[in-house]
Design an enzyme around this catalytic site. Sequence first.
Site, PDB file in Angstrom:
ATOM      1  N   TYR A   1      36.766  41.897  31.612  1.00 27.97           N
ATOM      2  CA  TYR A   1      37.256  42.426  31.299  1.00 27.97           C
ATOM      3  C   TYR A   1      38.725  42.091  30.761  1.00 27.97           C
ATOM      4  CZ  TYR A   1      38.873  45.987  34.776  1.00 27.97           C
ATOM      5  OH  TYR A   1      39.775  46.889  35.981  1.00 27.97           O
TER       6      TYR A   1
ATOM      7  N   GLU B   1      47.086  47.578  46.439  1.00 26.26           N
ATOM      8  CA  GLU B   1      46.926  48.249  45.218  1.00 26.26           C
ATOM      9  C   GLU B   1      46.304  49.784  45.461  1.00 26.26           C
ATOM     10  OE1 GLU B   1      45.988  45.488  41.917  1.00 26.26           O
ATOM     11  OE2 GLU B   1      44.660  44.986  43.432  1.00 26.26           O
TER      12      GLU B   1
ATOM     13  N   LYS C   1      40.037  39.574  37.369  1.00 26.45           N
ATOM     14  CA  LYS C   1      39.610  40.686  36.039  1.00 26.45           C
ATOM     15  C   LYS C   1      38.685  41.200  36.096  1.00 26.45           C
ATOM     16  CE  LYS C   1      42.052  44.620  33.243  1.00 26.45           C
ATOM     17  NZ  LYS C   1      41.947  45.913  35.281  1.00 26.45           N
TER      18      LYS C   1
ATOM     19  N   LEU D   1      45.960  42.386  41.667  1.00 28.46           N
ATOM     20  CA  LEU D   1      45.758  42.578  40.426  1.00 28.46           C
ATOM     21  C   LEU D   1      47.430  41.283  39.300  1.00 28.46           C
ATOM     22  CD1 LEU D   1      44.256  41.366  38.069  1.00 28.46           C
ATOM     23  CD2 LEU D   1      45.016  44.064  37.163  1.00 28.46           C
TER      24      LEU D   1
HETATM   25  N1  PDD Z   1      43.037  48.874  35.111  1.00 30.00           N
HETATM   26  N2  PDD Z   1      45.452  47.047  39.678  1.00 30.00           N
HETATM   27  C1  PDD Z   1      44.512  46.686  39.492  1.00 30.00           C
HETATM   28  C2  PDD Z   1      43.337  47.340  40.893  1.00 30.00           C
HETATM   29  C3  PDD Z   1      44.221  47.539  37.988  1.00 30.00           C
HETATM   30  O1  PDD Z   1      41.964  47.668  38.195  1.00 30.00           O
HETATM   31  C4  PDD Z   1      44.603  47.746  37.033  1.00 30.00           C
HETATM   32  C5  PDD Z   1      44.792  48.219  35.816  1.00 30.00           C
HETATM   33  C6  PDD Z   1      45.948  47.442  37.599  1.00 30.00           C
HETATM   34  C7  PDD Z   1      47.536  47.503  36.795  1.00 30.00           C
HETATM   35  O2  PDD Z   1      47.347  46.664  36.088  1.00 30.00           O
HETATM   36  P1  PDD Z   1      47.296  46.802  34.385  1.00 30.00           P
HETATM   37  O3  PDD Z   1      49.476  46.940  34.234  1.00 30.00           O
HETATM   38  O4  PDD Z   1      47.455  45.409  33.408  1.00 30.00           O
HETATM   39  O5  PDD Z   1      46.926  47.751  33.445  1.00 30.00           O
HETATM   40  C8  PDD Z   1      46.810  46.435  39.101  1.00 30.00           C
HETATM   41  C9  PDD Z   1      42.800  48.975  34.219  1.00 30.00           C
HETATM   42  C10 PDD Z   1      44.069  50.282  33.838  1.00 30.00           C
HETATM   43  C11 PDD Z   1      41.687  49.399  33.826  1.00 30.00           C
HETATM   44  O6  PDD Z   1      41.174  49.116  34.733  1.00 30.00           O
HETATM   45  O7  PDD Z   1      41.109  50.424  33.171  1.00 30.00           O
END
Ligand code: PDD
Length: 281
Positions: free
Chosen positions: A32, A178, A146, A202
Site C-alpha cells: 500500500y 523507526e 510497504k 521504510l
Molecule cells: N506510514 N515507517 C513506517 C513504518 C511507516 O508506516 C511510515 C508511514 C513511515 C514514513 O513514510 P512516509 O514518509 O513515506 O509516509 C515510516 C503511513 C503514513 C501509513 O501507514 O499511513
Amino acid sequence: MTKVLINERLIEEKDANVAYNDRGYVFGDGIYEYIRVYDNHPFTANAHFERLLRSAKEIGLELNYTVNGFIELVRELIAANGVVNGGVYIQVTRGTAPRDHAFPTPSVKANITAFTKTYDRPYKLLEEGINAVTTEDIRWLRCDIKSLNLLGNVLAKEYAVKYNAQEAIQHRGETVTEGSSSNVYAIKDGVIYTHPINNYILNGITRMVIKEIAQEKGVSFKEETFTLDFLKNADEVLVSSTSIEVMPVVKLNGEAVGDGKVGPITKSLQEGFNRYIDTHS
Ligand code: PDD
C-alpha cells in the site's frame, strides 16, 4: 456522495465491497501507499508510486501500471470526492483466489482499492510536539516493503496509546529503528542522525524531503544507526511521515527531551517543509 476506487471503477462507498478470499484479506498479501493531498494535489506522488512499484517487485506481484497511470487514478478519486486537504490510501493485493499460501497459478489479477480522507494539517501538534514511548521492534525483516502486514506496527501504536503517547519508537535490541508509522531522528550537537536505508526501516518519502531540506540548509544529516541511550540524551527528537510531517517529540517515556521545548533544528526543518509544500503542490 463519497466514492471509493475498486479496480479502476469509482463506486459509491456504501456499495464498495471486496471478496472474502482476496489475498490481502486472508494473508495480508499486498502492499500500500498513503499519499497526502494539499490544495487538491497529491503530494510527492511520483516518489510514492515509485515506492509502490518497488514494493510490488520485491514481493513478486505483477502490475500493469506505470507511476503516471497510478497518479491518474488517484487524481480522479481526489476530484470525485472534492478533497482539498487530506490523503489518499491505495492498496494492491495479489488478487482473489481460493486460500493457498503459494501464489495462485495461473496468476490472477491484482485488486486495487483506494479511498480518500479529508482533514487539515496537525498545526497544534506541530507547534507543541508529541509524547513518544520506546518499545522493542518485533516486526519481520523486510520493513523496507510497504506491506499490508502491519500487526507489529499496530501493536506498537496501541502500546503508545496505552501510555498516553502519540507514537511508539521501536528498537531492535539497543538500536533504534523507526516509529510504528514514522521515521525517527535524534539531533545532537547540531547533527541530525537517522537509521540508514536498509531492510529494517521504510524508506520514508518525508524522510527524503527532510534530507533534501537539511542539505540545502547546510545541516549535517547522518544516516547512521544510534542507540536507545543516544536517543534519550538527544537535544531534539523528531518523527516524520506523510500524515504527521516533521513532528517534534518533546517527551520520551515520560521524560522531557532536551529542555522539553521544540528545538531550533526541528523548527528550521518545519519551516523548510512548509516551503516545500508551497512549491510542490
Ligand atoms: N506510514 N515507517 C513506517 C513504518 C511507516 O508506516 C511510515 C508511514 C513511515 C514514513 O513514510 P512516509 O514518509 O513515506 O509516509 C515510516 C503511513 C503514513 C501509513 O501507514 O499511513
